[in-house]
Design an enzyme around this catalytic site. Structure first.
Site, short mmCIF file in Angstrom:
data_model
loop_
_atom_site.label_atom_id
_atom_site.label_comp_id
_atom_site.label_asym_id
_atom_site.label_seq_id
_atom_site.Cartn_x
_atom_site.Cartn_y
_atom_site.Cartn_z
N HIS A 1 -3.42 -1.43 10.35
CA HIS A 1 -3.65 -0.03 10.01
C HIS A 1 -5.08 0.14 9.52
CE1 HIS A 1 0.57 1.97 9.51
NE2 HIS A 1 0.44 1.29 10.64
N TYR B 1 1.22 9.70 2.61
CA TYR B 1 1.49 9.85 1.19
C TYR B 1 1.50 11.35 0.89
CZ TYR B 1 0.58 4.87 0.35
OH TYR B 1 0.63 3.50 0.34
N PRO C 1 4.90 0.77 -6.93
CA PRO C 1 4.67 0.46 -5.51
C PRO C 1 3.71 1.40 -4.82
CG PRO C 1 6.81 1.50 -5.81
CD PRO C 1 6.28 1.25 -7.18
N LYS D 1 0.43 -3.00 -4.13
CA LYS D 1 -0.30 -4.13 -4.69
C LYS D 1 0.56 -5.30 -5.14
CE LYS D 1 -4.22 -2.35 -4.01
NZ LYS D 1 -4.69 -2.70 -2.67
N TYR E 1 -7.58 0.25 -1.80
CA TYR E 1 -6.37 0.15 -0.98
C TYR E 1 -6.41 -1.08 -0.08
CZ TYR E 1 -2.21 1.85 1.42
OH TYR E 1 -0.93 1.97 1.90
#
Length: 390
Positions: A72, A201, A293, A297, A385
Site C-alpha cells: 500500500h 479512515y 490500533p 503500531k 504511518y
C-alpha cells in the site's frame, strides 16, 4: 532441560525471536500456554512497516508475504463527507507498508519452526520464572501432569499483556503508564472484496470507522462503539447498516456485505511498562506496551523489540559483550514512546469522545483540514504511518 534462551509466548514476537536466534545458531525453547490452533485463531493486525518486512526476510520467512501481501502506497482520510488521500510513498521518498494478516505471518513462523524441528511446548501450564535476577535463570511449567524445569541464560517475556513475566517482577521495580479510552472497536471479518483498494479512515458525527482488508477477497471493518456494547448486541445486518452511515456515498455504493467470519469488540488503551529488562529477563511486545490500533503500531513495535533483543543476545554470545543487553530497554523505549504518541494522537483525531461535545468535533475538523492542506503536516503523518527508522 537446558537451553540458551527460554521464550515465553508463541505469538508473533516469540516465534520471530526464536526464528532469528535459530538463524544465528542460538538455541531456544518456546513455551505457550494455549494450543497452536488457538494462537492461529486470534484475529489481529494486518499492516506491516518496512522494518517488520525486512525482519521477516532476515528470518527467512518472507516468501509468502511477498507473494500474497498487498503493498500500500497511501490511504484515505474521510471527514466532512469527503475523502482525501495521504500519499505515503510520495511523501516519504518511496516508503510503503504491506497488508498481510498477523494470522498468516504467525502461520509462516510456525511452519518454519516445525520444518527446522525446533522445540515449542504448547499447552504449557502454570509457567513460572525464577532467579532472573541472577546469572542462572530458570523456568518451570507443567505438561501432561508433570512439572518440568528449564535452565537458561536468558528469559524472553513475549507472553502478552496478561502474561506471567511482567507479573513476576517485584512491584517497585517497574513503572506502568496507562490510558484507557472510553470506547472500543467492533470488528467484523468477512469474505467480501474490500470497499476500496486502500484503507479508509473515517471521522464522522456517528463515530470512527475503518475499512481495511486482509486480501483482495477478505475484508476487515471496524466501528467505534461504547464500552457498554456487547457483540451480541450487533447483528451482521446492524453492523453493515451502521458502517454505511459512516461512509461517503461512493464507498457506500461499492460496499459488498456478507456473513461475518469473526466479530469481536476490543477495548482501546495506551500502556507502557518501564524498564523492559530485569536482570536476565527481557519483556517484548504486548508484555511491555499496548497501543490503540488506530496507527497500526502494535505488531510493528513488537517486531522492533525483537530486532533489538535478538541483536543484543547475538552480541552477547558472539562478542562476549553485554553492551546490547544493557541498553536494550532504553533503545526500545525511545521507539515505543514515539509509536505511543502517534497512536494516541491519531486516536484523538479520529474518534468521538463522549465528553468533548460539539466543540470537539469542530476542533477535529479544523485539524483534519490543516493536515490535508499542509504538505508538512501530511509528511509528518506519512512518516509516522510507514514507520520511523530504527
Amino acid at each position: 532441560m537446558r537451553t540458551q534462551v527460554a521464550i515465553i509466548g508463541a505469538g508473533p514476537s516469540g516465534l520471530l525471536l526464536g526464528q532469528l536466534l535459530h538463524k544465528a545458531g542460538i538455541d531456544a525453547i518456546i513455551l505457550e500456554r494455549q494450543t497452536g490452533e488457538y494462537v492461529l485463531g486470534r484475529i489481529r493486525a494486518g499492516i506491516l512497516e518496512q522494518v517488520t518486512i525486512d525482519l521477516l526476510d532476515e528470518a527467512g520467512v518472507g516468501t509468502r508475504m511477498h507473494k500474497e501481501g498487498i503493498p500500500h502506497h497511501g490511504f484515505d482520510m474521510l471527514f466532512g463527507g469527503e475523502r482525501h488521500r495521504i500519499d505515503m510513498t510520495g511523501l516519504t521518498g518511496g516508503k510503503q507498508v504491506m497488508v498481510y494478516g498477523q494470522t498468516e505471518l504467525t502461520r509462516d513462523l510456525m511452519d518454519a519452526r516445525k520444518t527446522a524441528n525446533l522445540p515449542t511446548v504448547y499447552e504449557a501450564g502454570n509457567v513460572t520464572v525464577h532467579d532472573f535476577d541472577t546469572l542462572k535463570p530458570r523456568v518451570r511449567y507443567e505438561k501432561d501432569g508433570k512439572t518440568h524445569e528449564i535452565e537458561c541464560d536468558f528469559i524472553a517475556g513475549c507472553d502478552g499483556f496478561h502474561g506471567v513475566c511482567r507479573a513476576s517482577v517485584p512491584r517497585g521495580a517497574v513503572t506502568e503508564y496507562e490510558k484507557v479510552y472510553p470506547f472500543g472497536w467492533l470488528g467484523l471479518l468477512s469474505d467480501t472484496p474490500p470497499v476500496h483498494e486502500e484503507l479508509i479512515y473515517a471521522n464522522s458525527t456517528r463515530g470512527f470507522s475503518l475499512c481495511s482488508m486482509r486480501s483482495q477477497t477478505r475484508s476487515r471493518y471496524y466501528l467505534q462503539v461504547p464500552l457498554s456494547d456487547r457483540v451480541e448486541d450487533w447483528s451482521d445486518e446492524a453492523f453493515w447498516q451502521e458502517l454505511r452511515l459512516r461512509l461517503d456515498p461512493p464507498a457506500r455504493e461499492k460496499l459488498v456485505t456478507g456473513p461475518s467470519l469473526e466479530k469481536s469488540i476490543a477495548p482501546l488503551r495506551s500502556f507502557v511498562a518501564e524498564p523492559m529488562r530485569f536482570g536476565r529477563m527481557f519483556l517484548a511486545g504486548d508484555a511491555a506496551h499496548i497501543v490503540p490500533p488506530t496507527g497500526a503500531k502494535g505488531l510493528n513495535l513488537a517486531a522492533s523489540d525483537v530486532k533489538y533483543l535478538c541483536g543484543s543476545i547475538i552480541e552477547f554470545y558472539k562478542e562476549r559483550s553485554e553492551a546490547g543487553i544493557n541498553h536494550y530497554s532504553d533503545r526500545c523505549l525511545r521507539r515505543i514512546w514515539k509509536g505511543e504518541r502517534f497512536s494516541w494522537w491519531f486516536t484523538n483525531l479520529m474518534h468521538r469522545f463522549p465528553n468533548d461535545g460539539a466543540i470537539g468535533q469542530k476542533l477535529q475538523e479544523a485539524e483534519l483540514e490543516y493536515l490535508i492542506g499542509s504538505k508538512a503536516a501530511s509528511t509528518v503523518m506519512a512518516e509516522n504511518y510507514v514507520g520511523l527508522p530504527l
